[in-house]
Enzyme design. Structure first.
Site, short mmCIF file in Angstrom:
data_model
loop_
_atom_site.label_atom_id
_atom_site.label_comp_id
_atom_site.label_asym_id
_atom_site.label_seq_id
_atom_site.Cartn_x
_atom_site.Cartn_y
_atom_site.Cartn_z
N SER A 188 0.85 -1.19 0.00
CA SER A 188 0.00 0.00 0.00
C SER A 188 0.88 1.25 0.00
O SER A 188 1.71 1.41 -0.89
CB SER A 188 -0.96 -0.05 1.19
OG SER A 188 -2.00 0.88 1.04
N GLU A 315 -9.34 -5.04 -4.35
CA GLU A 315 -8.66 -4.18 -3.39
C GLU A 315 -9.63 -3.42 -2.47
O GLU A 315 -9.52 -3.46 -1.25
CB GLU A 315 -7.78 -3.16 -4.12
CG GLU A 315 -6.62 -3.75 -4.89
CD GLU A 315 -5.38 -3.97 -4.04
OE1 GLU A 315 -5.45 -3.74 -2.82
OE2 GLU A 315 -4.36 -4.36 -4.62
N HIS A 414 -7.73 -5.75 -0.21
CA HIS A 414 -6.53 -5.04 0.22
C HIS A 414 -6.00 -5.63 1.52
O HIS A 414 -6.77 -5.87 2.45
CB HIS A 414 -6.88 -3.56 0.40
CG HIS A 414 -5.71 -2.63 0.43
ND1 HIS A 414 -4.82 -2.52 -0.61
CD2 HIS A 414 -5.30 -1.75 1.39
CE1 HIS A 414 -3.92 -1.60 -0.31
NE2 HIS A 414 -4.17 -1.13 0.91
#
Length: 506
Positions: A188, A315, A414
């Site tokens: 990230s 995600e 995610h």
């Protein structure tokens, strides 16, 4: 007890597992507060005797309380520390490949002490694993204007990461690591940091390989960063000057940032930040970060670094599940979202056509996830390969049919790939990511991902072909060990070619 010699003094570690020893909370730079606040990191002061390094160091200022991780306490200042896991072998110094991990968290929260970042399994696979804390939020990425001839660097969090890499170069041989075979990795905003480091002159030569899982696309101009500082200062009730900001406690700036974020969330007319109000990102200041990663890669600045990129198929479903992004569930709001981000004509329609029965919310989450992570990850790999670098591309597509701790189906969302890549599936704090007790198939998937990371760090080859000749040769991680790719909506990849990256959001 286990002892290691560092350039600042001797440290006491411990046996983390039968084949692994570790040392936690080792300072790599001085506390960045007092006279050093908002400045470049300075070397850590040496110590006499033996420093106990059996616990994680203090985390950087933040308001987040993450499962299984320590929280920041006002007054904690010795935050620039590293943690090391290394195989408990009799091998000589400087032999093993090194993996340095940079945590994510929207440049605002997170730490190296999160349970998914435990380096034991990767050390068993033959790596020396280093995780680090760095300045986040305003301390690390807030714009501080120059005054009286004193300039305050932008991207202090990136400079901290570089200081940690320099510590690795100077000290990792004492832990069995090869300072000439370092891989820097992150997820990230940590992955976006990795991409920035790849094109920064100050980081050149400190690593030879890079792993970027779900790299975040935004970068900011100095004007955007300065505007954010004015918002933060107003919320904190202080002048947006060096004197006003340095006189304001970290805790007050953290609280001010939370208030500004909440204002964006409540105001649908506030532009792109309404949907995901991240206040901080790397700043294209022309000095610490002269160019954005894509431009730098196109210029060949990173061609000597091997790159492994991964993203997840779904995600943004995690951000929706935990309530951190705006709900877009009508056609009118979806159209406003596309306008606010300046998406290419026809892109949203292509996603809708690929899933005609999907609710509006799902179309929005699919587009937003690719906008911030998926499409950007693809482009990083393509640009790196086009400029002569070696790039490998992968996608995490593991799902779980039953409900997870969030009350929703556990998707390939995610952060879900990281416990698998680290080989950490059993910690209860991670159940919401993976959907409860791991299955034998989950463990087999984790074993494959750990091996791919270890092989890439060792040789630059994770086990599948590199991107080349315009082809996206992509490994897909699933529990059935197939390489079948569930493509994103037909034609969407081509449509993303018209999107402007880096994502400069006001």
């Amino acid at each position: 007890m286990v002892f290691f010699e560092t350039g600042s003094g001797r440290v006491r570690g411990f046996r983390a597992a039968e084949e692994v020893v570790a040392a936690l909370g080792i300072p790599y730079a001085a506390p960045p507060f007092g006279a050093d606040r908002f400045k470049e990191p300075r070397p850590a002061a040496p110590w006499a005797g033996v420093r106990d390094c059996t616990r994680f160091g203090a985390v950087a200022p933040q308001s987040a309380e993450l499962p299984g991780a320590p929280v920041w306490a006002p007054g904690d200042e010795d935050i620039l520390t590293v943690n090391v896991w290394t195989p408990a072998t009799d091998g000589g110094p400087g032999e093993l490949p090194v993996l340095v991990w940079i945590h994510g968290g929207a440049y605002t929260f997170g730490s190296s002490a999160q349970p998914d970042f435990d380096g034991t399994a990767l050390a068993r696979a033959g790596l020396v694993v280093v995780t680090l804390n760095y300045r986040i939020g305003f301390e690390g990425f807030g714009h501080v204007p120059a005054a009286d001839g004193v300039a305050y660097p932008a991207n202090r969090g990136l400079l901290d990461q570089i200081a940690a890499l320099r510590w690795v170069r100077g000290n990792i041989a004492a832990f069995g690591g090869d300072p000439g075979n370092v891989t820097v990795a992150g997820q990230s905003s940590g992955a976006a940091s990795v991409a920035c480091l790849m094109v920064m002159d100050r980081a050149r030569g400190l690593f030879r390989r890079a792993i970027a899982h779900s790299p975040a696309s935004p970068c900011y101009t100095p004007e955007i960063a300065a505007a954010t500082t004015r918002e933060i200062a107003a919320a904190a009730g202080c002048p947006a000057t060096p004197e006003g900001l340095t006189a304001t406690a970290s805790e007050a700036l953290v609280r001010a940032g939370d208030r500004v974020v909440e204002e964006y969330r409540r105001n649908p007319g506030s532009g792109s930040r309404h949907y995901d109000p991240s206040l901080y990102a790397p700043v294209l200041d022309g000095d610490t970060l002269p160019v954005d990663p894509l431009t730098g890669m196109d210029q060949g600045l990173s061609r000597d670094v091997d790159l492994l990129v991964c993203h997840t198929t779904e995600e943004y479903w995690l951000l929706d599940a935990v309530g951190s992004c705006a709900k877009v569930d009508t056609e009118e709001r979806l159209a406003a979202f596309a306008r606010d981000f300046g998406l290419p004509d026809g892109l949203v329609d292509a996603y809708r056509e690929a899933a005609p029965q999907a609710p509006v919310l799902d179309v929005y989450l699919a587009v937003f996830g690719d906008l911030l992570f998926g499409a950007y990850a693809d482009r990083l790999a393509a640009h790196h390969a086009r400029a002569g670098g070696r790039a490998h591309l992968s996608r995490f597509d593991r799902r779980r049919g039953g409900p997870g701790a969030t009350g929703t189906t556990v998707r390939a969302w995610h952060c879900a790939d990281i416990p698998f890549a680290f080989g950490n599936l059993h910690d209860d704090a991670l159940a919401f990511l993976i959907g409860g007790t791991p299955t034998p198939e989950d463990h087999a998937l984790a074993d494959r991902m750990v091996r791919a990371w270890a092989d890439f760090a060792r040789t630059g080859d994770p086990g599948w072909p590199a991107v080349g000749d315009g082809a996206a040769r992509e490994m897909t991680w699933t529990t059935d060990d197939t390489r079948t790719v569930r493509d994103r909506p037909a034609g969407a990849r081509a449509l993303w070619a018209g999107a402007a990256f880096p994502l400069l959001r006001a």
